[in-house]
Design a protein around this motif. Structure first.
Motif, mmCIF file in Angstrom:
data_model
loop_
_atom_site.group_PDB
_atom_site.id
_atom_site.type_symbol
_atom_site.label_atom_id
_atom_site.label_comp_id
_atom_site.label_asym_id
_atom_site.label_seq_id
_atom_site.Cartn_x
_atom_site.Cartn_y
_atom_site.Cartn_z
ATOM 1 N N ASN A 166 -3.508 -2.397 14.261
ATOM 2 C CA ASN A 166 -4.839 -3.152 14.003
ATOM 3 C C ASN A 166 -5.658 -2.863 15.315
ATOM 4 N N PHE A 202 -9.318 2.085 1.934
ATOM 5 C CA PHE A 202 -9.653 2.860 3.007
ATOM 6 C C PHE A 202 -10.262 4.057 3.035
ATOM 7 N N GLN A 227 -5.916 -8.372 7.757
ATOM 8 C CA GLN A 227 -4.664 -7.805 7.318
ATOM 9 C C GLN A 227 -3.547 -7.374 8.350
ATOM 10 N N PHE A 240 -8.214 0.851 12.173
ATOM 11 C CA PHE A 240 -6.958 1.065 12.493
ATOM 12 C C PHE A 240 -6.517 2.522 13.114
ATOM 13 N N TYR A 279 1.001 -0.997 -0.012
ATOM 14 C CA TYR A 279 -0.048 0.017 -0.056
ATOM 15 C C TYR A 279 0.991 1.409 0.097
ATOM 16 N N ASN A 330 -15.017 -7.802 4.733
ATOM 17 C CA ASN A 330 -13.932 -7.723 5.572
ATOM 18 C C ASN A 330 -14.059 -6.208 5.976
ATOM 19 N N PHE A 352 -9.523 -3.582 15.416
ATOM 20 C CA PHE A 352 -10.687 -4.678 15.258
ATOM 21 C C PHE A 352 -10.724 -5.048 13.621
ATOM 22 N N TYR A 353 -10.995 -6.518 13.637
ATOM 23 C CA TYR A 353 -11.420 -6.960 12.573
ATOM 24 C C TYR A 353 -13.002 -7.247 12.678
ATOM 25 N N GLN A 382 -11.770 -3.529 8.849
ATOM 26 C CA GLN A 382 -10.970 -3.436 9.906
ATOM 27 C C GLN A 382 -10.689 -1.858 10.244
ATOM 28 N N PHE A 415 -8.557 4.766 11.086
ATOM 29 C CA PHE A 415 -8.893 4.516 9.799
ATOM 30 C C PHE A 415 -9.924 3.376 9.691
ATOM 31 N N PHE A 452 -4.113 0.847 -2.229
ATOM 32 C CA PHE A 452 -3.402 -0.636 -2.535
ATOM 33 C C PHE A 452 -2.806 -0.599 -3.813
ATOM 34 N N GLN A 470 -3.552 4.933 13.330
ATOM 35 C CA GLN A 470 -2.151 5.302 12.950
ATOM 36 C C GLN A 470 -1.723 6.366 13.979
ATOM 37 N N LYS A 523 -8.349 -6.612 -1.466
ATOM 38 C CA LYS A 523 -7.534 -5.562 -1.147
ATOM 39 C C LYS A 523 -8.293 -4.739 -0.232
ATOM 40 N N LEU A 524 -7.679 -3.872 0.582
ATOM 41 C CA LEU A 524 -8.542 -2.939 1.554
ATOM 42 C C LEU A 524 -8.712 -1.678 0.909
ATOM 43 N N TRP A 544 3.905 8.295 14.851
ATOM 44 C CA TRP A 544 5.186 7.909 14.214
ATOM 45 C C TRP A 544 4.684 7.122 12.841
ATOM 46 N N GLY A 545 3.351 7.153 12.624
ATOM 47 C CA GLY A 545 3.103 6.606 11.134
ATOM 48 C C GLY A 545 2.735 5.105 11.032
ATOM 49 N N GLN A 546 2.800 4.531 12.296
ATOM 50 C CA GLN A 546 2.481 2.926 12.597
ATOM 51 C C GLN A 546 0.829 2.771 12.466
ATOM 52 N N LEU A 547 0.575 1.815 11.754
ATOM 53 C CA LEU A 547 -0.813 1.374 11.640
ATOM 54 C C LEU A 547 -1.055 0.247 12.455
#
Lengths: 115, 110
Positions: free
Chosen positions: B45, B100, A104, B35, A35, B31, B47-48, B33, B86, A45, B37, B97-98, B40-43
């Protein structure tokens, strides 16, 4: 920690150059996704691989290519870089077949700056 | 076309307040999810949740697939909850593919 690793964390390069981003999926995951997150396009994506084969393609430029190797790690190659390619590139992985909607998990990302 | 819309776009809270973030999607999904973020930019998780309700500590989420929306609840917010939230969906019958949403930017002040 999601279990997905990406290297390098940061990359600064010049226009016209080529770079390779690397991703190792979570142990046991067969699918890898790439991504791109840019300020103007949001999170988009690019491409998916499942067990070494390309399975889905999104808004990936022709200058970009990817592959997944037998050990399941993946590489995203970006060539003829332009200023607009500056972005955060994420790799994600999931378990199971490519047709199933598995959760994912995302890596920490590679921040690419093109000057 | 296929759309994922999140609201509100921005949210400012005092520490300890509760909030609800919304995600609307334009077609059936298999699906979904949520997220976070971080700065620091980390995504990360959260919840699914393609359908139903889940809870994890101060966070909970509900997806009503038949009405094409999902809600993320944050209770007793803390400064560490700041960042962008997100929602991402995989549409039924589509590739794995997700897609967003644009995100909700949350700032929690002490």
């Amino acid at each position: 920690d999601s279990g997905v690793t990406q290297t390098p964390k940061h990359l600064i390069t010049a226009t016209g150059q080529r770079v390779t981003l690397r991703c190792s999926p979570r142990s046991g995951d067969l699918s890898v996704y790439w991504y791109q997150q840019s300020l103007d396009q949001g999170l988009q994506f690019l491409i998916q691989y499942y067990n070494g084969e390309e399975r889905a393609k999104g808004n990936i430029l022709e200058r970009f290519s990817a592959q997944q190797f037998p050990d399941l790690h993946s590489e995203l190659n970006l060539s003829s870089l332009e200023l607009g390619d500056s972005a955060l590139y994420f790799c994600a992985s999931s378990v199971g077949t490519s047709g199933e909607p598995y959760e994912q998990y995302f890596g920490p990302g590679t921040r690419l700056t093109v000057t | 076309g296929i759309q994922v819309e999140q609201s509100p776009p921005d949210l400012i809270l005092q520490e300890g307040a509760n909030s609800t973030l919304r995600c609307n999607f334009s077609d059936s999904v298999n699906n979904l999810q949520w997220f976070h973020q971080n700065p620091w930019g980390q995504l990360i998780n959260l919840f699914y949740i393609p359908s139903g309700t889940k809870q994890n500590g101060r966070l909970s989420a509900t997806t009503v697939a038949t009405e094409r929306y999902s809600l993320l609840y944050i209770s007793s917010s803390q400064t560490t909850d700041s960042g962008v939230y997100f929602c991402a969906v995989r549409f039924s019958g589509g590739y794995n593919k997700l897609i967003f949403g644009a995100g909700t930017r949350l700032a929690v002040h002490p």
